[in-house]
Write a protein that holds these residues in place. Sequence first.
Motif, PDB file in Angstrom:
ATOM      1  N   CYS A  37       0.829  -1.205   0.000  1.00 56.65           N
ATOM      2  CA  CYS A  37       0.000   0.000   0.000  1.00 56.65           C
ATOM      3  C   CYS A  37       0.865   1.259   0.000  1.00 56.65           C
ATOM      4  O   CYS A  37       0.571   2.219  -0.714  1.00 56.65           O
ATOM      5  N   LEU A  38       1.939   1.248   0.785  1.00 55.13           N
ATOM      6  CA  LEU A  38       2.824   2.403   0.869  1.00 55.13           C
ATOM      7  C   LEU A  38       3.486   2.692  -0.476  1.00 55.13           C
ATOM      8  O   LEU A  38       3.424   3.813  -0.988  1.00 55.13           O
ATOM      9  N   VAL A  39       4.097   1.691  -1.058  1.00 53.51           N
ATOM     10  CA  VAL A  39       4.822   1.882  -2.324  1.00 53.51           C
ATOM     11  C   VAL A  39       3.854   2.248  -3.449  1.00 53.51           C
ATOM     12  O   VAL A  39       4.096   3.202  -4.209  1.00 53.51           O
ATOM     13  N   LEU A  40       2.747   1.525  -3.564  1.00 54.90           N
ATOM     14  CA  LEU A  40       1.769   1.815  -4.607  1.00 54.90           C
ATOM     15  C   LEU A  40       1.182   3.208  -4.426  1.00 54.90           C
ATOM     16  O   LEU A  40       1.029   3.963  -5.402  1.00 54.90           O
ATOM     17  N   GLY A  41       0.869   3.571  -3.200  1.00 53.92           N
ATOM     18  CA  GLY A  41       0.310   4.893  -2.929  1.00 53.92           C
ATOM     19  C   GLY A  41       1.276   6.010  -3.289  1.00 53.92           C
ATOM     20  O   GLY A  41       0.881   7.014  -3.890  1.00 53.92           O
ATOM     21  N   LEU A  42       2.551   5.851  -2.927  1.00 51.01           N
ATOM     22  CA  LEU A  42       3.541   6.872  -3.268  1.00 51.01           C
ATOM     23  C   LEU A  42       3.719   7.007  -4.777  1.00 51.01           C
ATOM     24  O   LEU A  42       3.787   8.115  -5.308  1.00 51.01           O
ATOM     25  N   ILE A  43       3.765   5.873  -5.471  1.00 50.17           N
ATOM     26  CA  ILE A  43       3.911   5.913  -6.935  1.00 50.17           C
ATOM     27  C   ILE A  43       2.716   6.608  -7.571  1.00 50.17           C
ATOM     28  O   ILE A  43       2.869   7.472  -8.445  1.00 50.17           O
ATOM     29  N   PRO A  82      -3.532  17.249 -14.257  1.00 51.07           N
ATOM     30  CA  PRO A  82      -4.312  18.320 -13.634  1.00 51.07           C
ATOM     31  C   PRO A  82      -5.514  17.770 -12.875  1.00 51.07           C
ATOM     32  O   PRO A  82      -6.101  16.769 -13.265  1.00 51.07           O
ATOM     33  N   GLY A  83      -5.868  18.416 -11.791  1.00 48.25           N
ATOM     34  CA  GLY A  83      -7.030  18.011 -11.015  1.00 48.25           C
ATOM     35  C   GLY A  83      -6.745  16.783 -10.176  1.00 48.25           C
ATOM     36  O   GLY A  83      -5.656  16.229 -10.169  1.00 48.25           O
ATOM     37  N   MET A  84      -7.760  16.375  -9.431  1.00 47.89           N
ATOM     38  CA  MET A  84      -7.629  15.163  -8.607  1.00 47.89           C
ATOM     39  C   MET A  84      -8.290  14.036  -9.372  1.00 47.89           C
ATOM     40  O   MET A  84      -9.515  13.928  -9.391  1.00 47.89           O
ATOM     41  N   GLY A  85      -7.498  13.195  -9.994  1.00 47.64           N
ATOM     42  CA  GLY A  85      -8.024  12.113 -10.807  1.00 47.64           C
ATOM     43  C   GLY A  85      -7.969  10.780 -10.091  1.00 47.64           C
ATOM     44  O   GLY A  85      -7.731  10.685  -8.883  1.00 47.64           O
ATOM     45  N   LEU A  86      -8.177   9.748 -10.848  1.00 48.38           N
ATOM     46  CA  LEU A  86      -8.206   8.395 -10.319  1.00 48.38           C
ATOM     47  C   LEU A  86      -6.884   7.983  -9.672  1.00 48.38           C
ATOM     48  O   LEU A  86      -6.911   7.399  -8.587  1.00 48.38           O
ATOM     49  N   PRO A  87      -5.722   8.296 -10.260  1.00 43.04           N
ATOM     50  CA  PRO A  87      -4.476   7.920  -9.584  1.00 43.04           C
ATOM     51  C   PRO A  87      -4.333   8.572  -8.210  1.00 43.04           C
ATOM     52  O   PRO A  87      -3.879   7.948  -7.259  1.00 43.04           O
ATOM     53  N   GLY A  88      -4.727   9.829  -8.094  1.00 41.13           N
ATOM     54  CA  GLY A  88      -4.634  10.520  -6.817  1.00 41.13           C
ATOM     55  C   GLY A  88      -5.584   9.942  -5.780  1.00 41.13           C
ATOM     56  O   GLY A  88      -5.237   9.797  -4.609  1.00 41.13           O
ATOM     57  N   THR A 146       4.546   6.996  10.483  1.00 38.64           N
ATOM     58  CA  THR A 146       4.206   6.576   9.120  1.00 38.64           C
ATOM     59  C   THR A 146       3.698   7.756   8.310  1.00 38.64           C
ATOM     60  O   THR A 146       4.073   7.929   7.143  1.00 38.64           O
ATOM     61  N   LEU A 147       2.865   8.589   8.915  1.00 40.80           N
ATOM     62  CA  LEU A 147       2.354   9.772   8.224  1.00 40.80           C
ATOM     63  C   LEU A 147       3.505  10.694   7.829  1.00 40.80           C
ATOM     64  O   LEU A 147       3.557  11.189   6.698  1.00 40.80           O
ATOM     65  N   ILE A 148       4.448  10.912   8.725  1.00 37.76           N
ATOM     66  CA  ILE A 148       5.606  11.754   8.425  1.00 37.76           C
ATOM     67  C   ILE A 148       6.451  11.128   7.316  1.00 37.76           C
ATOM     68  O   ILE A 148       6.908  11.822   6.403  1.00 37.76           O
ATOM     69  N   LEU A 149       6.629   9.809   7.369  1.00 36.43           N
ATOM     70  CA  LEU A 149       7.409   9.121   6.332  1.00 36.43           C
ATOM     71  C   LEU A 149       6.705   9.140   4.975  1.00 36.43           C
ATOM     72  O   LEU A 149       7.350   8.952   3.945  1.00 36.43           O
ATOM     73  N   ILE A 150       5.411   9.332   4.967  1.00 35.73           N
ATOM     74  CA  ILE A 150       4.675   9.468   3.704  1.00 35.73           C
ATOM     75  C   ILE A 150       4.768  10.907   3.202  1.00 35.73           C
ATOM     76  O   ILE A 150       5.033  11.150   2.019  1.00 35.73           O
ATOM     77  N   LEU A 151       4.547  11.876   4.081  1.00 35.91           N
ATOM     78  CA  LEU A 151       4.544  13.276   3.668  1.00 35.91           C
ATOM     79  C   LEU A 151       5.916  13.766   3.216  1.00 35.91           C
ATOM     80  O   LEU A 151       6.008  14.567   2.279  1.00 35.91           O
ATOM     81  N   LEU A 152       6.958  13.295   3.853  1.00 39.73           N
ATOM     82  CA  LEU A 152       8.306  13.745   3.526  1.00 39.73           C
ATOM     83  C   LEU A 152       8.684  13.461   2.063  1.00 39.73           C
ATOM     84  O   LEU A 152       9.047  14.389   1.333  1.00 39.73           O
ATOM     85  N   PRO A 153       8.585  12.204   1.583  1.00 43.81           N
ATOM     86  CA  PRO A 153       8.942  11.990   0.163  1.00 43.81           C
ATOM     87  C   PRO A 153       7.967  12.675  -0.803  1.00 43.81           C
ATOM     88  O   PRO A 153       8.374  13.097  -1.880  1.00 43.81           O
ATOM     89  N   LEU A 181      -5.981   6.616  -1.002  1.00 39.49           N
ATOM     90  CA  LEU A 181      -6.571   5.496  -0.254  1.00 39.49           C
ATOM     91  C   LEU A 181      -5.498   4.459   0.117  1.00 39.49           C
ATOM     92  O   LEU A 181      -5.536   3.901   1.223  1.00 39.49           O
ATOM     93  N   CYS A 182      -4.571   4.206  -0.804  1.00 33.22           N
ATOM     94  CA  CYS A 182      -3.476   3.263  -0.498  1.00 33.22           C
ATOM     95  C   CYS A 182      -2.614   3.784   0.652  1.00 33.22           C
ATOM     96  O   CYS A 182      -2.230   3.019   1.543  1.00 33.22           O
ATOM     97  N   LEU A 183      -2.303   5.075   0.637  1.00 32.61           N
ATOM     98  CA  LEU A 183      -1.489   5.644   1.709  1.00 32.61           C
ATOM     99  C   LEU A 183      -2.233   5.624   3.044  1.00 32.61           C
ATOM    100  O   LEU A 183      -1.640   5.331   4.086  1.00 32.61           O
ATOM    101  N   LEU A 184      -3.521   5.892   3.003  1.00 27.32           N
ATOM    102  CA  LEU A 184      -4.330   5.782   4.215  1.00 27.32           C
ATOM    103  C   LEU A 184      -4.337   4.343   4.716  1.00 27.32           C
ATOM    104  O   LEU A 184      -4.201   4.090   5.914  1.00 27.32           O
ATOM    105  N   GLY A 185      -4.455   3.403   3.777  1.00 22.19           N
ATOM    106  CA  GLY A 185      -4.394   1.986   4.141  1.00 22.19           C
ATOM    107  C   GLY A 185      -3.060   1.600   4.743  1.00 22.19           C
ATOM    108  O   GLY A 185      -2.991   0.811   5.694  1.00 22.19           O
ATOM    109  N   ALA A 186      -1.967   2.156   4.217  1.00 17.26           N
ATOM    110  CA  ALA A 186      -0.639   1.872   4.769  1.00 17.26           C
ATOM    111  C   ALA A 186      -0.534   2.365   6.207  1.00 17.26           C
ATOM    112  O   ALA A 186       0.010   1.671   7.073  1.00 17.26           O
TER     113      ALA A 186
END
Length: 168
Positions: free
Chosen positions: A18-24, A33-39, A63-70, A44-49
């Motif tokens: 979930c973490l890797v997929l969400g970051l990618i 542009p805009g908030m699309g399906l990948p976003g 975990t939240l900090i490690l997600i926001l930083l990259p 949701l993947c990052l929230l799941g992680a």
Amino acid sequence: MDPIMDYIMGWSAPALICLVLGLILMVCEMFTPGMGLPGLIGGLCLLGAIVLRADSLTTALITLILILLPLMIAAGIIFRSFSGGVLSRSRIVLKDSINGESTSLGDKKAQGLIGLEGECATDLRPVGVGEFSGRRLDIVSEGGFIQKGARVRITAIDGVRIMVKEIR
């Protein structure tokens, strides 16, 4: 055992996926542009992680900090590249801009259109097309809906908008 190693060893395979997929997906979303399906899926993947990894409030915050930083680092790099790097020379970056001086509406001759009377070629809801002395112009109603065929007068030119009012 070391607290850092405890945190690292606490990651399960689904949480890591979930973490890797969400970051990618979130980095991919930065190019669209805009908030699309990948976003949406990435978020949701990052929230799941976070949920899958969190066994306490502390690990959830880490975990939240490690997600926001990259994500912030990636956003900074991409923004910088869009504004002056390799991406600024690509076809996905718009280089043209419109302002009052760059259009025919910014000059004194266009200001001479004020007071000109014409007819609505389309319904104005409040934007449409009008015909003035054989010239078709995109116009905006000051009041609201104006029916096709109604007589209108140009009252103002505001930037690239030609404002009209119905003549009764």
